[in-house]
Motif scaffolding. Sequence first.
Motif, PDB file in Angstrom:
ATOM      1  N   LEU A 101       0.829  -1.214   0.000  1.00  0.00           N
ATOM      2  CA  LEU A 101       0.000   0.000   0.000  1.00  0.00           C
ATOM      3  C   LEU A 101       0.863   1.264   0.000  1.00  0.00           C
ATOM      4  O   LEU A 101       0.440   2.306  -0.493  1.00  0.00           O
ATOM      5  CB  LEU A 101      -0.888   0.031   1.244  1.00  0.00           C
ATOM      6  N   PHE A 102       2.050   1.172   0.607  1.00  0.00           N
ATOM      7  CA  PHE A 102       2.961   2.323   0.577  1.00  0.00           C
ATOM      8  C   PHE A 102       3.439   2.463  -0.863  1.00  0.00           C
ATOM      9  O   PHE A 102       4.168   1.614  -1.379  1.00  0.00           O
ATOM     10  CB  PHE A 102       4.131   2.106   1.541  1.00  0.00           C
ATOM     11  N   LYS A 103       3.018   3.533  -1.537  1.00  0.00           N
ATOM     12  CA  LYS A 103       3.086   3.492  -2.998  1.00  0.00           C
ATOM     13  C   LYS A 103       4.476   3.648  -3.584  1.00  0.00           C
ATOM     14  O   LYS A 103       4.680   3.317  -4.749  1.00  0.00           O
ATOM     15  CB  LYS A 103       2.087   4.470  -3.615  1.00  0.00           C
ATOM     16  N   LYS A 104       5.473   4.098  -2.793  1.00  0.00           N
ATOM     17  CA  LYS A 104       6.836   4.120  -3.309  1.00  0.00           C
ATOM     18  C   LYS A 104       7.384   2.692  -3.434  1.00  0.00           C
ATOM     19  O   LYS A 104       8.371   2.468  -4.112  1.00  0.00           O
ATOM     20  CB  LYS A 104       7.752   4.944  -2.386  1.00  0.00           C
ATOM     21  N   ILE A 105       6.767   1.751  -2.736  1.00  0.00           N
ATOM     22  CA  ILE A 105       7.143   0.337  -2.908  1.00  0.00           C
ATOM     23  C   ILE A 105       6.141  -0.326  -3.859  1.00  0.00           C
ATOM     24  O   ILE A 105       6.495  -0.689  -4.967  1.00  0.00           O
ATOM     25  CB  ILE A 105       7.251  -0.370  -1.539  1.00  0.00           C
ATOM     26  N   GLY A 106       4.903  -0.447  -3.445  1.00  0.00           N
ATOM     27  CA  GLY A 106       3.874  -0.987  -4.337  1.00  0.00           C
ATOM     28  C   GLY A 106       4.108  -2.451  -4.693  1.00  0.00           C
ATOM     29  O   GLY A 106       5.008  -3.102  -4.155  1.00  0.00           O
ATOM     30  N   GLU A 107       3.286  -2.956  -5.599  1.00  0.00           N
ATOM     31  CA  GLU A 107       3.394  -4.360  -6.015  1.00  0.00           C
ATOM     32  C   GLU A 107       4.763  -4.647  -6.627  1.00  0.00           C
ATOM     33  O   GLU A 107       5.387  -5.667  -6.357  1.00  0.00           O
ATOM     34  CB  GLU A 107       2.331  -4.693  -7.072  1.00  0.00           C
ATOM     35  N   SER A 108       5.248  -3.722  -7.455  1.00  0.00           N
ATOM     36  CA  SER A 108       6.498  -3.994  -8.168  1.00  0.00           C
ATOM     37  C   SER A 108       7.684  -3.966  -7.202  1.00  0.00           C
ATOM     38  O   SER A 108       8.585  -4.805  -7.293  1.00  0.00           O
ATOM     39  CB  SER A 108       6.697  -2.988  -9.301  1.00  0.00           C
ATOM     40  N   GLY A 109       7.672  -3.035  -6.243  1.00  0.00           N
ATOM     41  CA  GLY A 109       8.747  -2.991  -5.255  1.00  0.00           C
ATOM     42  C   GLY A 109       8.739  -4.242  -4.384  1.00  0.00           C
ATOM     43  O   GLY A 109       9.799  -4.780  -4.035  1.00  0.00           O
ATOM     44  N   GLN A 110       7.544  -4.692  -4.030  1.00  0.00           N
ATOM     45  CA  GLN A 110       7.447  -5.903  -3.202  1.00  0.00           C
ATOM     46  C   GLN A 110       8.012  -7.111  -3.950  1.00  0.00           C
ATOM     47  O   GLN A 110       8.710  -7.941  -3.366  1.00  0.00           O
ATOM     48  CB  GLN A 110       5.990  -6.149  -2.804  1.00  0.00           C
ATOM     49  N   LYS A 111       7.718  -7.178  -5.255  1.00  0.00           N
ATOM     50  CA  LYS A 111       8.277  -8.279  -6.059  1.00  0.00           C
ATOM     51  C   LYS A 111       9.802  -8.225  -6.068  1.00  0.00           C
ATOM     52  O   LYS A 111      10.470  -9.244  -5.993  1.00  0.00           O
ATOM     53  CB  LYS A 111       7.753  -8.179  -7.496  1.00  0.00           C
ATOM     54  N   GLU A 112      10.339  -7.010  -6.181  1.00  0.00           N
ATOM     55  CA  GLU A 112      11.794  -6.845  -6.160  1.00  0.00           C
ATOM     56  C   GLU A 112      12.388  -7.332  -4.836  1.00  0.00           C
ATOM     57  O   GLU A 112      13.376  -8.058  -4.815  1.00  0.00           O
ATOM     58  CB  GLU A 112      12.175  -5.375  -6.379  1.00  0.00           C
ATOM     59  N   ILE A 113      11.779  -6.905  -3.726  1.00  0.00           N
ATOM     60  CA  ILE A 113      12.260  -7.328  -2.405  1.00  0.00           C
ATOM     61  C   ILE A 113      12.282  -8.853  -2.327  1.00  0.00           C
ATOM     62  O   ILE A 113      13.225  -9.458  -1.808  1.00  0.00           O
ATOM     63  CB  ILE A 113      11.367  -6.733  -1.285  1.00  0.00           C
ATOM     64  N   GLY A 114      11.235  -9.452  -2.879  1.00  0.00           N
ATOM     65  CA  GLY A 114      11.092 -10.915  -2.817  1.00  0.00           C
ATOM     66  C   GLY A 114      12.104 -11.668  -3.670  1.00  0.00           C
ATOM     67  O   GLY A 114      12.157 -12.900  -3.631  1.00  0.00           O
ATOM     68  N   LYS A 115      12.901 -10.923  -4.458  1.00  0.00           N
ATOM     69  CA  LYS A 115      13.944 -11.572  -5.272  1.00  0.00           C
ATOM     70  C   LYS A 115      15.331 -11.384  -4.670  1.00  0.00           C
ATOM     71  O   LYS A 115      16.305 -11.928  -5.189  1.00  0.00           O
ATOM     72  CB  LYS A 115      13.976 -10.940  -6.669  1.00  0.00           C
ATOM     73  N   LYS A 116      15.436 -10.607  -3.605  1.00  0.00           N
ATOM     74  CA  LYS A 116      16.747 -10.141  -3.170  1.00  0.00           C
ATOM     75  C   LYS A 116      17.392 -10.983  -2.062  1.00  0.00           C
ATOM     76  O   LYS A 116      16.710 -11.676  -1.308  1.00  0.00           O
ATOM     77  CB  LYS A 116      16.636  -8.681  -2.715  1.00  0.00           C
TER      78      LYS A 116
END
Lengths: 77, 77, 338, 338
Positions: free
Chosen positions: C9-24
């Motif tokens: 929901l924090f839009k600087k992260i969003g769905e795409s940022g969460q996906k990135e975190i999940g790859k790191k």
Amino acid sequence: MNKILLFAQLKEQAGSNTLALDVSGKTVKELRDYLESETDLGSLTGIMIAINEEFATDETIINAEDVIALIPPVSGG
Amino acid sequence: MNKILLFAQLKEQAGSNTLALDVSGKTVKELRDYLESETDLGSLTGIMIAINEEFATDETIINAEDVIALIPPVSGG
Amino acid sequence: MDRYSRQILFKKIGESGQKEIGKKHAIILGVGALGTHTSETLARAGIRKLQIIDRDYVEMSNLQRQHLFTEEDAIKKWPKAEAAKNRLQQINSDVEIEAIVAQADEVLLERIIEDVDLLIDGTDNFETRFLMNDIAHKYDIPYIFGSCVGTFGMAFTIIPGETPCLQCLLKKLPLQGQTCDTVGIIAPTVQMVTAHQSAEALKILSGNRKAVRKTFVSFDLWENEYVSLKADALKSKDCLTCGEDCTFPFLQADSNMKVAVLCGRDTVQIRPVDGVPILLEQLADRWRSAGFEVGGNPFLLSIVKEGTRVVFFKDGRALVHGTKNPDEARKIYHSLIG
Amino acid sequence: MDRYSRQILFKKIGESGQKEIGKKHAIILGVGALGTHTSETLARAGIRKLQIIDRDYVEMSNLQRQHLFTEEDAIKKWPKAEAAKNRLQQINSDVEIEAIVAQADEVLLERIIEDVDLLIDGTDNFETRFLMNDIAHKYDIPYIFGSCVGTFGMAFTIIPGETPCLQCLLKKLPLQGQTCDTVGIIAPTVQMVTAHQSAEALKILSGNRKAVRKTFVSFDLWENEYVSLKADALKSKDCLTCGEDCTFPFLQADSNMKVAVLCGRDTVQIRPVDGVPILLEQLADRWRSAGFEVGGNPFLLSIVKEGTRVVFFKDGRALVHGTKNPDEARKIYHSLIG
């Protein structure tokens, strides 16, 4: 010129982290009315206002070069 | 006059959180030597020095009214 | 409801940022006060993989500020990396967590550095920090420095090729500054450092490099002071870590046994460089039959000899308690392990 | 080695400050994001007694930022106060911890306020904060305010008779501002607020009132902003909470059933004021025999009726999920519990 620091949702509403406006001579109450009518900040009811790192009452008069901060209370926790 | 902000153990060694000294005209390296010989701060080897919120090299010259911060690296974690 | 919904929901992260975190994949070096906090935050945030490295075991005096650990961990003297892993997996079973109970030296770091996106500082000494700083620059990996003592702390995010590095800032290995064992520490100081470290970590891991803080933060929570200092002027072309002719001096390995007096702990650590694993069960049997009192767990052995307590780990490393004399420690070590 | 040795070594606390902390009793109102952090810090610091109050139960979407909780707590829907207590006792069995699973209203607070040294804000709404603010001033107890959303947060320590109070600062109950459920939040924001709250708590609990921060702190971790604002000018003689003719307006109880739409959660809470306890087992049996699917644990029941999930607590309170309509929620509530 006065620098106005915006926090929380006010950044988004203004599309910027700060505003540069000459509001010297106005009281804080007049500042509120002015910003509500002349900017995209929307209602400033309940927003806390500080001048030069000090919260100010509605009657406080703004001087040239004063740095103003608008702090919205947020409820999360 | 220059305000010198002290951090960590430097506060205790000076017995104060800040010093007020006129060190304008000196380079940062000269400041180090001066403080080591003229104050109770002890050795300043390895202490980081910032001027007006910006880390400075040994060659930087201090101006009147500059605010100086002395930051000692600490190793805890 | 997705477990990361509030972060998305924090839009600087969003769905795409969460996906990135999940790859790191991040390495947290040291899971004491700083490292337990940052590893908990990144595990809760849904990072793919954490490698947590610590040579030490949990003691009662850690519990005041080191999250993740319980009284039971201290009573069992569980290695910090293993105790942290246990708890982190209860918190988020989707994160791959590797606990490494060892001294973080250049050999270990060179071995595990492949595929790492971020290095986070959880250590308590500058020797290890300079090693991380070198590794970060050799492999072009962001490194988030943090340290604290008392109510004073500091944090700085080092991006190879952009910011000055730790050597640019400090020039050389600091003479012994204040440590938690000499002047104490309160837990909020740790949390203030890790709030900064973890925020920067989430910016980097979610692909928001532009939001990364460029200033060096330093604060004192007791004195209510907070400064944010520009550091660009200290970046040095001559720096041996990040300059034009870098040699990564802290990656040059010694070839001898390393003996270190642990600051303020009245303890000497002895560590063979090649780290041939020792067989704990076999040693325990041998020592017990020689009349020694031996305690421990699957990860370490604790033995008292002539009033001195020595703790051995599988990699041949030992902590000799009750002394600051390296020679004395060496002697006890050799008398027990040959 | 004493478990508080590092805190005692910090000389502004020392032996005498540690003894003071060990005599103190704090209420933490709300053990969500803020409250799990501050309660963990104070339990680790060796406070004598903590009362932790929360009306809610653990959900998966809490785990991203709410310390103390695990996946198992979320799967079991354990009440937050009870789940937090379990973990806190593993961390420090010497601390007396009372978990109170209830809405914190004036009746409850008036009942437990005796002998309390400190009130810490862990709540997510200003209605409860104004209640705490009133209680703090009626009984002359320091109250540490904190709130956050996204990467923005704020903290302020209110000392009755010295500082302005929350009403002085905000004048009236804020119109709905941003909440974690509408704009999200990242965990470091929480930690930045709680680092400040916990540092102030340790100053107050250790008898260091003079060190208490007098400024209102506000920050944005994404934008790398931090301000520290003097607040004295806002202290008002006419304030109904802390002024000359104070009436503590938020302690005036209603006498009806309270129905509240929980911000951004698509949930209505219904709560009878007198809180006659309901018998969960008996209700569960009745509902099961009527053909409903009923889940739960010793602290709550979960039932699905016409596609709407309702969770009942022992004090008669219910959360009606999937609706924002109070009347609809009331109807379902009454259809199930009479």
